[in-house]
Motif scaffolding. Structure first.
Motif, PDB file in Angstrom:
ATOM      1  N   HIS A  21      65.624  58.753  93.564  1.00  0.00           N
ATOM      2  CA  HIS A  21      65.507  60.037  92.852  1.00  0.00           C
ATOM      3  C   HIS A  21      65.737  59.845  91.352  1.00  0.00           C
ATOM      4  O   HIS A  21      65.047  60.442  90.529  1.00  0.00           O
TER       5      HIS A  21
ATOM      6  N   HIS B 287      71.196  62.777  83.383  1.00  0.00           N
ATOM      7  CA  HIS B 287      70.846  62.983  84.790  1.00  0.00           C
ATOM      8  C   HIS B 287      71.306  61.796  85.642  1.00  0.00           C
ATOM      9  O   HIS B 287      71.903  61.973  86.707  1.00  0.00           O
TER      10      HIS B 287
ATOM     11  N   HIS C   8      74.154  61.758  88.624  1.00  0.00           N
ATOM     12  CA  HIS C   8      73.993  61.230  89.984  1.00  0.00           C
ATOM     13  C   HIS C   8      74.985  60.109  90.263  1.00  0.00           C
ATOM     14  O   HIS C   8      75.405  59.925  91.410  1.00  0.00           O
TER      15      HIS C   8
HETATM   16 FE   LIG Z   1      68.805  65.093  90.238  1.00  0.00          FE
END
Ligand SMILES: [Fe+2]
Length: 442
Positions: free
Chosen positions: A56, A142, A146
Motif C-alpha cells: 500500500h 504517509h 503506516h
Molecule cells: Fe494509507
C-alpha cells in the motif's frame, strides 16, 4: 532539516530525499524484523497484515507521485483495488490476493527508484501538488504514518520480542502539577506550514477563557489510583456511551495490562514487565480518559486548549511550530520516531517545554482531547476528500501531539489525528484540564 531553506530547490530536493529515505529505512526495519510468514499473517482484526501496508505504501507513492505528479501510466493497474484503503476494510485484507512479501518489496523498491528520478527532474513549483514539494512531503508522512500503524501491529503481535531500543531519558520530579494558560485569543491551525495537511488549515483566531492544564500526561500511577478507587465499577464517572462500552467490552484496565499477585504488569513489544509508575499511561480509549478526568474532578482539554498550550507564545503573540519554538524536533526536545519503544517518564524533556511550562506535548503519547473531529472555518479538502473531510463529525475524537511512534516529519503543533472513542490499540494517553477562575491573569 525542516528549517532548511526550502526556497532553494536543491535544498528542498535533498530534504525530500532524506525524508523519503528515513521512512523507507523504518519500513525496512519493521517488515524485516519478522519472518515472511508473519508478514502475511493478521495479528489482530484491527490491523492489516504487514505485507498489505508494505505494498500500500508503494501503491500510494506510485499513485500520487508517479501518476498524479509525473503523469506516468499505472505500473500494475490490476493491483490498485487491493490496496485501496476505502475499498477493503482491514479485517478483509488478509483474504485478498495480496502480493507476497518478495513481490511487495520489489514493487515498493521499483516505485521508489522512479520517484527519485522524478524528484531530480521536478521543478517543485508551478502546480499545487508540486509547490514546496507538497506531494512528496505528503507521501513521506504517509509512509511514516503506516510505519506507526505497523508498530501497533508489532505491539498486538504475540510472541517473543523482535524490536529493541534504548530507554528514554529520565524526568525531573519537582514540577508543578499544572500550568495556567491565561485567557485570550491565539492563532490555531496554519497557512504557512508547507507540508501541513488540509485539516490543519487555515489559520484562524480562537479566543479562549483561562484554564489549567496538567504539566505532563497522566501517569500510570495516577491511573492506577483511579482503578483502585473503583473507577471502572462506578458509572458516575462515565458517559452513557462510555459506560455501555465499558460493560460490553468488559474493560477493567488499559489494554495490555494484567494483574498478578496484586501487581500490574504490561506487555510491551513482546516483553512482560511491571507497569512503570511515572510513565504516561498508554493504550487507553477516549471513554477511559474521559472517565478518569471526571473521577479526578477535571475534564479533558479541548483541542483548541491543547493547541494554545502547545503553540502560543504570550510574549510575541504568535503561534510556534512546536512548543519549544520553530526548530525541528531533536532528541533533546521530544520522544519521537521510535527512538525509544516507550514513553519517557512524566516530566522529561525540559528543553521541549512550552512557553507556559507544559511538558511532553509533542511525542510520548497521543493525547485524547474533548473535541470531535471537525473542519476549521474556511476548510478546503485537499488533495482529496478522503484525506480528512469524509471523517469529519461526532463519530471521531481528536488526538494531539504524536506518540513515541510518530516521526518528526508527521508531527507538529498543528497536526491533528482522529479515532473512534473506543480505540486503544493506538499509542494513546491523555492529560486533563480545568477551568480557571476569572481571566486567569493572577
Ligand atoms: Fe494509507
Amino acid at each position: 532539516m525542516l528549517n532548511a531553506d526550502r526556497t532553494d530547490p536543491a535544498v528542498l530536493r535533498e530534504l525530500i530525499a532524506t525524508e523519503l529515505l528515513a521512512a523507507r529505512e523504518r519500513t525496512g526495519l519493521l517488515t524485516g524484523a519478522v519472518e515472511d510468514a508473519e508478514l502475511v499473517a493478521q495479528h489482530s482484526p484491527l490491523m492489516s497484515p504487514l505485507v498489505w501496508d508494505l505494498a500500500h505504501i508503494g501503491n500510494q507513492e506510485e499513485l500520487w507521485l508517479l501518476r498524479n505528479v509525473g503523469g506516468r501510466d499505472p505500473m500494475h493497474p490490476e493491483i490498485d483495488p487491493l490496496y485501496d484503503a476505502f475499498e477493503h476494510p482491514r479485517a478483509e485484507r488478509p483474504s485478498l490476493p495480496l502480493l507476497p512479501p518478495d513481490q511487495a518489496r520489489a514493487y515498493a523498491y521499483e516505485v521508489r527508484g522512479r520517484v527519485l528520478d522524478l524528484l531530480a527532474a521536478s521543478p517543485l513549483e508551478g502546480a499545487p501538488l508540486l509547490d514546496a514539494g507538497f506531494a512528496f512531503g505528503m507521501i513521506a508522512q504517509h509512509e511514516q504514518q503506516h510505519d506507526e500503524t505497523m508498530l501497533i501491529t508489532h505491539q498486538l503481535r504475540k510472541g517473543p520480542a523482535v524490536l529493541d531500543a534504548p530507554p528514554p531519558p529520565a524526568a525531573e520530579d519537582t514540577l508543578a502539577p499544572e500550568v495556567l494558560v491565561p485567557a485570550g485569543p491565539f492563532t490555531m491551525g496554519t497557512d504557512t506550514e508547507p507540508w501541513a495537511l488540509d485539516n490543519e488549515r487555515p489559520a484562524h483566531l480562537v479566543d479562549l477563557p483561562a484554564f489549567w492544564l496538567d504539566t505532563a500526561p497522566v501517569t500510570n500511577a495516577a491511573y492506577q489510583a483511579f482503578i483502585a478507587d473503583g473507577g471502572y465499577r462506578d458509572p458516575r464517572w462515565w458517559t452513557p456511551a462510555g459506560w455501555e462500552h465499558r460493560m460490553a467490552a468488559d474493560l477493567t484496565a488499559p489494554l495490555f495490562w494484567t494483574q498478578r499477585d496484586g501487581q500490574w504488569l504490561r506487555r510491551r513489544f513482546g516483553h512482560v514487565e511491571p507497569v512503570p509508575p511515572n510513565e504516561p499511561v498508554l493504550h487507553v480509549s477516549w471513554y477511559e480518559a474521559d472517565a478518569y478526568a471526571r473521577w479526578a474532578g477535571r475534564r479533558l482539554p479541548t483541542e483548541a486548549e491543547w493547541e494554545k498550550a502547545a503553540r502560543h507564545d504570550p510574549v510575541t503573540g504568535r503561534s510556534r511550530r512546536f512548543p519549544w519554538g520553530d526548530d525541528p524536533p531533536g532528541p533533546e526536545h521530544a520522544n519521537l520516531g521510535q527512538r525509544h519503544l516507550r514513553p519517557a517518564p512524566a516530566g522529561a524533556y525540559p528543553q521541549g517545554a512550552s512557553p507556559y511550562g507544559a511538558r511532553q506535548l509533542i511525542g510520548d503519547v497521543w493525547e485524547w482531547t474533548a473535541s470531535d473531529f471537525t473542519a476549521y472555518p474556511g476548510f478546503r479538502a485537499w488533495p482529496y476528500r478522503e484525506y480528512s473531510e469524509v471523517f469529519f463529525g461526532p463519530e471521531y475524537k481528536v488526538l494531539r501531539g504524536g506518540s513515541f511512534a510518530v516521526a518528526p516529519v508527521a508531527c507538529r503543533g498543528t497536526f491533528r489525528n482522529w479515532d473512534y472513542p473506543i480505540r486503544r490499540q493506538i499509542f494513546s494517553g491523555f492529560r486533563t484540564a480545568r477551568d480557571a477562575e476569572g481571566r486567569g491573569e493572577a
